[in-house]
Every structure is written in C-alpha cells, then in structure tokens.
Write a protein that holds these residues in place. Structure first.
Motif, PDB file in Angstrom:
ATOM      1  N   ARG A 187     -24.229   3.643 -49.449  1.00  0.00           N
ATOM      2  CA  ARG A 187     -23.555   4.205 -48.290  1.00  0.00           C
ATOM      3  C   ARG A 187     -23.096   5.635 -48.590  1.00  0.00           C
ATOM      4  O   ARG A 187     -22.469   5.884 -49.615  1.00  0.00           O
ATOM      5  N   LEU A 188     -23.441   6.542 -47.684  1.00  0.00           N
ATOM      6  CA  LEU A 188     -23.152   7.954 -47.892  1.00  0.00           C
ATOM      7  C   LEU A 188     -22.229   8.483 -46.806  1.00  0.00           C
ATOM      8  O   LEU A 188     -22.181   7.943 -45.706  1.00  0.00           O
ATOM      9  N   LEU A 189     -21.546   9.575 -47.141  1.00  0.00           N
ATOM     10  CA  LEU A 189     -20.745  10.296 -46.159  1.00  0.00           C
ATOM     11  C   LEU A 189     -21.313  11.706 -46.018  1.00  0.00           C
ATOM     12  O   LEU A 189     -21.567  12.369 -47.021  1.00  0.00           O
ATOM     13  N   VAL A 190     -21.522  12.119 -44.778  1.00  0.00           N
ATOM     14  CA  VAL A 190     -21.954  13.493 -44.509  1.00  0.00           C
ATOM     15  C   VAL A 190     -20.811  14.209 -43.797  1.00  0.00           C
ATOM     16  O   VAL A 190     -20.361  13.767 -42.740  1.00  0.00           O
ATOM     17  N   VAL A 191     -20.327  15.311 -44.405  1.00  0.00           N
ATOM     18  CA  VAL A 191     -19.283  16.116 -43.778  1.00  0.00           C
ATOM     19  C   VAL A 191     -19.884  17.475 -43.440  1.00  0.00           C
ATOM     20  O   VAL A 191     -20.143  18.284 -44.344  1.00  0.00           O
ATOM     21  N   GLU A 192     -20.156  17.690 -42.177  1.00  0.00           N
ATOM     22  CA  GLU A 192     -20.833  18.917 -41.733  1.00  0.00           C
ATOM     23  C   GLU A 192     -20.418  19.170 -40.288  1.00  0.00           C
ATOM     24  O   GLU A 192     -20.548  18.288 -39.448  1.00  0.00           O
ATOM     25  N   ASP A 193     -19.906  20.380 -40.018  1.00  0.00           N
ATOM     26  CA  ASP A 193     -19.391  20.653 -38.669  1.00  0.00           C
ATOM     27  C   ASP A 193     -20.472  21.048 -37.672  1.00  0.00           C
ATOM     28  O   ASP A 193     -20.284  20.893 -36.471  1.00  0.00           O
ATOM     29  N   ASP A 194     -21.592  21.544 -38.157  1.00  0.00           N
ATOM     30  CA  ASP A 194     -22.675  21.906 -37.239  1.00  0.00           C
ATOM     31  C   ASP A 194     -23.308  20.615 -36.709  1.00  0.00           C
ATOM     32  O   ASP A 194     -23.880  19.839 -37.479  1.00  0.00           O
ATOM     33  N   PRO A 195     -23.200  20.361 -35.397  1.00  0.00           N
ATOM     34  CA  PRO A 195     -23.646  19.069 -34.847  1.00  0.00           C
ATOM     35  C   PRO A 195     -25.128  18.790 -35.095  1.00  0.00           C
ATOM     36  O   PRO A 195     -25.492  17.652 -35.422  1.00  0.00           O
ATOM     37  N   ASP A 207     -22.172   7.477 -42.840  1.00  0.00           N
ATOM     38  CA  ASP A 207     -21.035   7.802 -41.974  1.00  0.00           C
ATOM     39  C   ASP A 207     -20.971   9.320 -41.861  1.00  0.00           C
ATOM     40  O   ASP A 207     -21.363  10.021 -42.798  1.00  0.00           O
ATOM     41  N   THR A 208     -20.444   9.812 -40.763  1.00  0.00           N
ATOM     42  CA  THR A 208     -20.377  11.266 -40.602  1.00  0.00           C
ATOM     43  C   THR A 208     -18.971  11.719 -40.230  1.00  0.00           C
ATOM     44  O   THR A 208     -18.211  10.979 -39.604  1.00  0.00           O
ATOM     45  N   ALA A 209     -18.665  12.959 -40.636  1.00  0.00           N
ATOM     46  CA  ALA A 209     -17.427  13.607 -40.215  1.00  0.00           C
ATOM     47  C   ALA A 209     -17.771  15.047 -39.873  1.00  0.00           C
ATOM     48  O   ALA A 209     -18.726  15.606 -40.416  1.00  0.00           O
ATOM     49  N   PHE A 210     -16.987  15.633 -38.955  1.00  0.00           N
ATOM     50  CA  PHE A 210     -17.311  16.969 -38.448  1.00  0.00           C
ATOM     51  C   PHE A 210     -16.268  18.025 -38.799  1.00  0.00           C
ATOM     52  O   PHE A 210     -16.420  19.186 -38.463  1.00  0.00           O
ATOM     53  N   ALA A 225     -22.181   8.383 -52.486  1.00  0.00           N
ATOM     54  CA  ALA A 225     -22.290   9.832 -52.651  1.00  0.00           C
ATOM     55  C   ALA A 225     -21.864  10.494 -51.340  1.00  0.00           C
ATOM     56  O   ALA A 225     -21.852   9.864 -50.282  1.00  0.00           O
ATOM     57  N   VAL A 226     -21.526  11.800 -51.458  1.00  0.00           N
ATOM     58  CA  VAL A 226     -21.078  12.555 -50.294  1.00  0.00           C
ATOM     59  C   VAL A 226     -21.860  13.857 -50.208  1.00  0.00           C
ATOM     60  O   VAL A 226     -22.115  14.501 -51.226  1.00  0.00           O
ATOM     61  N   VAL A 227     -22.265  14.217 -48.972  1.00  0.00           N
ATOM     62  CA  VAL A 227     -22.808  15.550 -48.713  1.00  0.00           C
ATOM     63  C   VAL A 227     -21.695  16.326 -48.029  1.00  0.00           C
ATOM     64  O   VAL A 227     -21.219  15.925 -46.966  1.00  0.00           O
ATOM     65  N   LEU A 228     -21.262  17.422 -48.658  1.00  0.00           N
ATOM     66  CA  LEU A 228     -20.087  18.142 -48.180  1.00  0.00           C
ATOM     67  C   LEU A 228     -20.407  19.602 -47.925  1.00  0.00           C
ATOM     68  O   LEU A 228     -20.742  20.342 -48.857  1.00  0.00           O
ATOM     69  N   ASP A 229     -20.298  20.007 -46.662  1.00  0.00           N
ATOM     70  CA  ASP A 229     -20.434  21.420 -46.331  1.00  0.00           C
ATOM     71  C   ASP A 229     -19.171  22.134 -46.804  1.00  0.00           C
ATOM     72  O   ASP A 229     -18.085  21.553 -46.779  1.00  0.00           O
ATOM     73  N   LEU A 230     -19.306  23.398 -47.245  1.00  0.00           N
ATOM     74  CA  LEU A 230     -18.104  24.097 -47.705  1.00  0.00           C
ATOM     75  C   LEU A 230     -17.364  24.768 -46.551  1.00  0.00           C
ATOM     76  O   LEU A 230     -16.143  24.788 -46.507  1.00  0.00           O
ATOM     77  N   GLY A 231     -18.112  25.309 -45.595  1.00  0.00           N
ATOM     78  CA  GLY A 231     -17.480  25.964 -44.457  1.00  0.00           C
ATOM     79  C   GLY A 231     -17.166  24.971 -43.356  1.00  0.00           C
ATOM     80  O   GLY A 231     -18.009  24.659 -42.522  1.00  0.00           O
ATOM     81  N   LEU A 232     -15.932  24.443 -43.358  1.00  0.00           N
ATOM     82  CA  LEU A 232     -15.549  23.404 -42.396  1.00  0.00           C
ATOM     83  C   LEU A 232     -14.277  23.803 -41.667  1.00  0.00           C
ATOM     84  O   LEU A 232     -13.398  24.444 -42.247  1.00  0.00           O
ATOM     85  N   PRO A 233     -14.138  23.401 -40.397  1.00  0.00           N
ATOM     86  CA  PRO A 233     -12.879  23.645 -39.691  1.00  0.00           C
ATOM     87  C   PRO A 233     -11.775  22.715 -40.169  1.00  0.00           C
ATOM     88  O   PRO A 233     -12.048  21.701 -40.789  1.00  0.00           O
ATOM     89  N   VAL A 234     -10.552  23.067 -39.859  1.00  0.00           N
ATOM     90  CA  VAL A 234      -9.309  22.353 -40.166  1.00  0.00           C
ATOM     91  C   VAL A 234      -8.970  22.402 -41.653  1.00  0.00           C
ATOM     92  O   VAL A 234      -7.906  22.874 -42.048  1.00  0.00           O
ATOM     93  N   LEU A 235      -9.899  21.923 -42.481  1.00  0.00           N
ATOM     94  CA  LEU A 235      -9.677  21.967 -43.935  1.00  0.00           C
ATOM     95  C   LEU A 235     -11.028  22.313 -44.557  1.00  0.00           C
ATOM     96  O   LEU A 235     -12.014  21.645 -44.289  1.00  0.00           O
ATOM     97  N   ASP A 236     -11.068  23.390 -45.366  1.00  0.00           N
ATOM     98  CA  ASP A 236     -12.375  23.814 -45.892  1.00  0.00           C
ATOM     99  C   ASP A 236     -12.882  22.851 -46.966  1.00  0.00           C
ATOM    100  O   ASP A 236     -12.102  22.108 -47.571  1.00  0.00           O
ATOM    101  N   GLY A 237     -14.188  22.862 -47.175  1.00  0.00           N
ATOM    102  CA  GLY A 237     -14.841  21.908 -48.060  1.00  0.00           C
ATOM    103  C   GLY A 237     -14.318  21.934 -49.485  1.00  0.00           C
ATOM    104  O   GLY A 237     -14.169  20.883 -50.130  1.00  0.00           O
ATOM    105  N   LEU A 238     -14.025  23.132 -49.971  1.00  0.00           N
ATOM    106  CA  LEU A 238     -13.531  23.265 -51.339  1.00  0.00           C
ATOM    107  C   LEU A 238     -12.181  22.541 -51.507  1.00  0.00           C
ATOM    108  O   LEU A 238     -11.959  21.844 -52.497  1.00  0.00           O
ATOM    109  N   SER A 239     -11.314  22.678 -50.507  1.00  0.00           N
ATOM    110  CA  SER A 239     -10.007  22.004 -50.560  1.00  0.00           C
ATOM    111  C   SER A 239     -10.181  20.490 -50.467  1.00  0.00           C
ATOM    112  O   SER A 239      -9.471  19.732 -51.144  1.00  0.00           O
ATOM    113  N   VAL A 240     -11.138  20.057 -49.641  1.00  0.00           N
ATOM    114  CA  VAL A 240     -11.418  18.625 -49.521  1.00  0.00           C
ATOM    115  C   VAL A 240     -11.792  18.067 -50.888  1.00  0.00           C
ATOM    116  O   VAL A 240     -11.241  17.072 -51.366  1.00  0.00           O
TER     117      VAL A 240
END
Ligand code: CA
Length: 224
Positions: free
Chosen positions: A2-10, A28-31, A47-62
C-alpha cells in the motif's frame, strides 16, 4: 503493498495513482502537505511518493516531521528537474530516493519497487521460498519452474507475505497493507485468499500461526 501519493497537481496525482495501481499497488492519495502528513502519520504505508512543492505544508517539512516522529517508511520525493539543491535537502531530510519532474512512470515504478523490497531486506527482485519463486518486477510466480496463474489480489497477498517471509504477519497487518482506507476491516477476505493461494501455489507454503497470523517459513534452498 500500500502506497501513499502526496501531489497537489490533480493530473499528476491521478496519473501516479493509475500507474501504480496498474502494477498492483493499493494507492491512497493526498493533495496537500497537511493531509499527506496526517495519512503518513496514521496509516502504515509500504512507501510514499512525496512532492516537495505542496500547499499548506511543504514536502520537506512533511518529511522532517515524519522522520522526527519515527515514521520509517521509504519515501521517494518528486523534485523539479533543475533544482539539485532540492534533491540534497530532500535526502538530508530523510528521503530514500528522488525522481525529477517530468518523469517516466516506469522510473517511478522501478524506484518504488526497489525501495519496498530493500525496506523488507531483499536485494533482488526475485524472492524465493522453497521451490516457489516470486518475481516482483515481472509480477510472476513460479513453482518448480512452472508459472502459477494468480489474480492481482492473490499476487499482492503472496507478495506481501514473501517480502516478509520468516516473520508472522497478522491479519490486521495484511488488511492494512493490501487495502485502501475505505476497506471494511472486519471482513474475512484474507482467510479466503490464503486458502486460494494454498490451493494454487502450494498447500504448505503459508503456515497459519494460531491467534497471530500467517508465516512463510524461511528456506531458500531445498524442499521445506
Ligand atoms: Ca507541486
């Protein structure tokens, strides 16, 4: 797995989810960073796929928060092509690997596959137990050299157990790693699928450890 994708671009988010589901992962996805951080903090991802440029809280901080709180799942970061400093900052913050945008789906898949198997302690894409051989890359199982035809769900279950062979895996853990958030966790599905795997692959491959779960015994050479 099971993976998590965090990416704001729809579009990109959808493309990643579809591409990863196509090769057999549950996704699972988060935006935004906050939603992504919460999911990664509360759900057990392989595993997680994490974009660095994200709204609300940036990927690096996550990523920094997860690592600070002891969340150890493999993380693949998505970086901008020309920002080498992002890659360095990401790796320093606890990322395991990165892919630069724009990327080829095949590269993301290959890197994730490697992260997942390395996290489970396997150096190669082939995992064996007795005469059963699971090829993670080809999505194929053979027994004694003969191909065993499995549904994608049966393959996922066997793959998870093989990745963690030698260890007792509980039903709860299997449900958490083989289904997305919305799955009905009271179901007896796991038992049904274990039964099918025993029938199709090998009746003695998957041992039931009463009250605890299932285990594939460690035996890389010779019959069990
Ligand atoms: Ca972004």
């Amino acid at each position: 797995m099971r993976l998590l994708v965090v990416e704001d671009d729809p579009d990109l988010n959808r493309q990643l989810k579809a591409g990863l589901e196509e090769v057999g992962y549950v996704v699972d996805t988060a935006f935004d960073g906050e939603e992504g951080h919460h999911l990664g903090d509360t759900e057990p991802y392989d595993a997680v796929v994490l974009d660095l440029g994200l709204p609300v809280l940036d990927g690096l901080s996550v990523l920094e928060r997860w690592r600070r709180d002891g969340r150890l799942m493999p993380v693949l970061i998505l970086t901008a092509r020309d920002r080498w400093s992002d890659k360095v900052a990401g790796i320093d913050a606890g990322a395991d690997d990165y892919v630069a945008k724009p990327f080829h789906m095949e590269e993301v898949v290959a890197r994730l596959r490697a992260l997942v198997r390395r996290a489970a302690g396997h150096a190669s894409n082939e995992i064996t137990a007795g005469d059963v051989r699971l090829d993670v890359r080809a999505g194929k199982v053979t027994r004694d050299g003969m191909t065993v035809k499995l549904t994608s769900h049966e393959f996922r279950l066997l793959s998870y157990l093989m990745h963690h062979k030698g260890r007792v895996v509980s039903r709860t853990e299997l449900i958490e790693h083989l289904y997305d958030q919305d799955f009905d966790r009271d179901s007896n599905t796991i038992e049904v699928f274990v039964g099918r795997l025993r029938k199709k692959v090998d009746s003695e491959l998957i041992e039931t450890v009463r009250g605890l779960g299932y285990r594939i015994a460690v035996s890389d050479d010779g019959p069990r």
